[in-house]
Design a protein around this motif. Structure first.
Motif, short mmCIF file in Angstrom:
data_model
loop_
_atom_site.label_atom_id
_atom_site.label_comp_id
_atom_site.label_asym_id
_atom_site.label_seq_id
_atom_site.Cartn_x
_atom_site.Cartn_y
_atom_site.Cartn_z
N UNK A 226 -9.35 5.75 6.10
CA UNK A 226 -9.18 4.48 6.81
C UNK A 226 -7.87 3.86 6.34
N UNK A 227 -6.94 3.72 7.28
CA UNK A 227 -5.62 3.17 6.99
C UNK A 227 -5.50 1.82 7.69
N UNK A 228 -5.16 0.80 6.93
CA UNK A 228 -5.00 -0.55 7.49
C UNK A 228 -3.53 -0.92 7.48
N UNK A 229 -3.03 -1.31 8.64
CA UNK A 229 -1.70 -1.91 8.71
C UNK A 229 -1.88 -3.32 9.25
N UNK B 150 -6.60 2.25 2.53
CA UNK B 150 -5.20 2.38 2.16
C UNK B 150 -4.35 1.80 3.28
N UNK B 151 -3.06 1.63 3.01
CA UNK B 151 -2.20 1.07 4.03
C UNK B 151 -1.24 0.05 3.46
N UNK B 152 -0.87 -0.97 4.25
CA UNK B 152 0.11 -1.95 3.81
C UNK B 152 -0.03 -3.22 4.65
N UNK B 153 0.31 -4.33 4.02
CA UNK B 153 0.30 -5.64 4.67
C UNK B 153 1.72 -6.18 4.67
N UNK B 154 2.16 -6.73 5.81
CA UNK B 154 3.49 -7.34 5.91
C UNK B 154 3.33 -8.75 6.46
N UNK C 296 -7.43 -6.45 -2.41
CA UNK C 296 -7.95 -5.60 -3.49
C UNK C 296 -7.25 -4.25 -3.52
N UNK C 297 -7.09 -3.63 -2.36
CA UNK C 297 -6.55 -2.27 -2.30
C UNK C 297 -5.17 -2.20 -1.66
N UNK C 298 -4.82 -3.15 -0.83
CA UNK C 298 -3.62 -3.04 -0.02
C UNK C 298 -2.45 -3.80 -0.64
N UNK C 299 -1.29 -3.15 -0.74
CA UNK C 299 -0.10 -3.87 -1.20
C UNK C 299 0.35 -4.86 -0.12
#
Length: 422
Positions: free
Chosen positions: A36-39, A61-65, A75-78
């Motif tokens: 599961x990848x979150x953007x 996993x993934x990334x937040x902008x 918790x998990x996402x940069x």
């Protein structure tokens, strides 16, 4: 009744209706066999991502902008921050991180795209042959043009490697589920953040026609790119988008309806004028003022006491050397001029994300005495209008509304309380 406190409460109710946790709680996708990848992309992206992690429970996993100053820990996402409304180098780095997050996925994997307003500027991705400086120049030209958001985004997506569905194409063959908080009139998900995971049918010829119709002057290199086949955006019918799903989970309409319920609970009449108002902010303010005057003086088309509610996204066409302010304070200067001298009318106009343009406020309050109070300080109200300096006018009055970043973004919120004339 404390009119300003009541209008502030309506703003808070409208923002709460777009709360990320509530917005996505009932629309979570089925969990995949694989990753599961979150953007998460936009001014409210960090809050959306944190809410998703709490609801999803399993690791992601993934990334937040998001915009500078809008970050919330996940918790998990940069969480990466970048500039808005004009992109910067941090945005380039964030775009690269987003593409890395969706590399090498399989059909067993799931990409959850949490998309809200602001992503257009936060994710610069200039095509081959263009630079960040070119994309910055494009954004500045569009922001100064006064073009509605749909036109700006139609043009932006033809000068990008991520907009117009290109991110979803990069994630193929993984399934992409887009959960969208709409900040655009009409709630077309392909327009929010210029649709990184949602393609639309607007082609480059359409974009060129929009540029010509509005006499928008763009940098020569940008125009050359849009005029070439290299700018063509993916077609919604492309096979790589089949099986993907899109849901608008929060919008101005839902927020205005929540505010209207609060008005009715207070024993007043609520009238939603529209959730999709566009146009030059100052002129839209004058039109709202004309309606308010008609109610105050002639009790039509609604009877006082009443609260007028509206949303949408107005624009400001910038002249040379503009002062400080955003579209909501520009709206309020037009409104203040139109209700000058009338008692019993108080208004709040504010951006639901908590920031109006590039200043530190969401908007401001205004009433029929606003211009007189400026004159009492020896200041000319119309001078502020001519200098395009509305923030300074409301700062001088002490009428700035600055709640800080709200964690969501469903566009502008306007509430006008009209009481019977004494």
């Amino acid at each position: 009744m404390d009119e300003r406190r009541f209008l502030t409460e309506l703003f808070e109710v409208a923002v709460a209706a777009a709360d990320p946790a509530k917005a996505i709680a009932g629309v979570l996708p089925d969990k995949p066999k694989g990753r599961t990848v979150v953007v998460a992309l936009g001014k409210g992206a960090a809050q959306l991502a944190a809410a998703f992690e709490d609801l999803w429970q399993d690791p992601v996993e993934g990334v937040v902008v998001t915009r500078y100053g809008y970050a919330t820990p996940c918790r998990h996402l940069p969480v990466m921050e970048a500039a808005h409304p004009v992109p910067d180098e941090a945005g380039l780095m964030a775009t690269k991180a987003v593409f890395r997050a969706v590399e090498g996925l399989t059909e067993d994997d799931l990409v959850v795209a949490l998309v809200c307003g602001g992503g257009s500027a936060l994710l610069p991705a200039p095509p081959e042959g263009l630079s960040l400086a070119d994309e910055q120049a494009l954004n500045r030209a569009l922001l100064a043009s006064g073009a509605p958001i749909g036109v700006m985004n139609a043009i932006r997506k033809h000068v990008s490697r991520i907009k117009g569905g290109r991110l979803a194409a990069a994630a193929h063959p993984a399934r992409v589920v887009s959960l969208v908080v709409s900040d655009v009139p009409g709630d077309d998900p392909a327009q929010v953040a210029s649709g990184p995971t949602v393609p639309d049918a607007v082609g480059r010829q359409d974009a060129l026609a929009m540029i010509a119709a509005r006499n928008i002057v763009l940098p020569e290199k940008v125009m050359a790119h849009i005029s070439s086949d290299a700018s063509a955006a993916p077609n919604p019918g492309d096979a790589c988008f089949q099986g993907n799903t899109v849901r608008v989970v929060a919008s101005a309409r839902l927020s205005l309806e929540a505010a209207a319920e609060r008005v009715e609970a207070a024993g007043l009449t609520a009238a939603i004028l529209s959730d999709a108002i566009e146009g030059e902010a100052y002129d839209v303010g004058r039109v709202h003022a004309a309606v308010a005057r008609e109610i105050a003086l002639r009790n039509r088309p609604f009877s006082a006491p009443v609260v007028l509610l509206s949303g949408g996204e107005t624009t400001v066409t910038l002249g040379e050397n503009p002062g400080r302010g955003g579209r909501n304070t520009a709206f309020l200067m037009g409104f203040a001029e139109g209700i000058e001298g009338l008692a019993g009318i108080t208004a709040l106009a504010a951006d639901s994300d908590g920031i109006d343009g590039t200043e530190d406020n969401a908007g401001a309050f205004v009433d029929g005495s606003s211009f007189d109070r400026l004159r009492a300080q020896g200041k000319d109200p119309m001078g502020y209008v001519q200098r395009q300096d509305p923030y300074s006018a409301f700062e001088a009055l002490g009428d700035i509304f600055a709640p800080g970043p709200t964690g969501t973004n469903v566009n502008d919120f306007r509430a006008v309380l009209i009481r019977p004339q004494e």
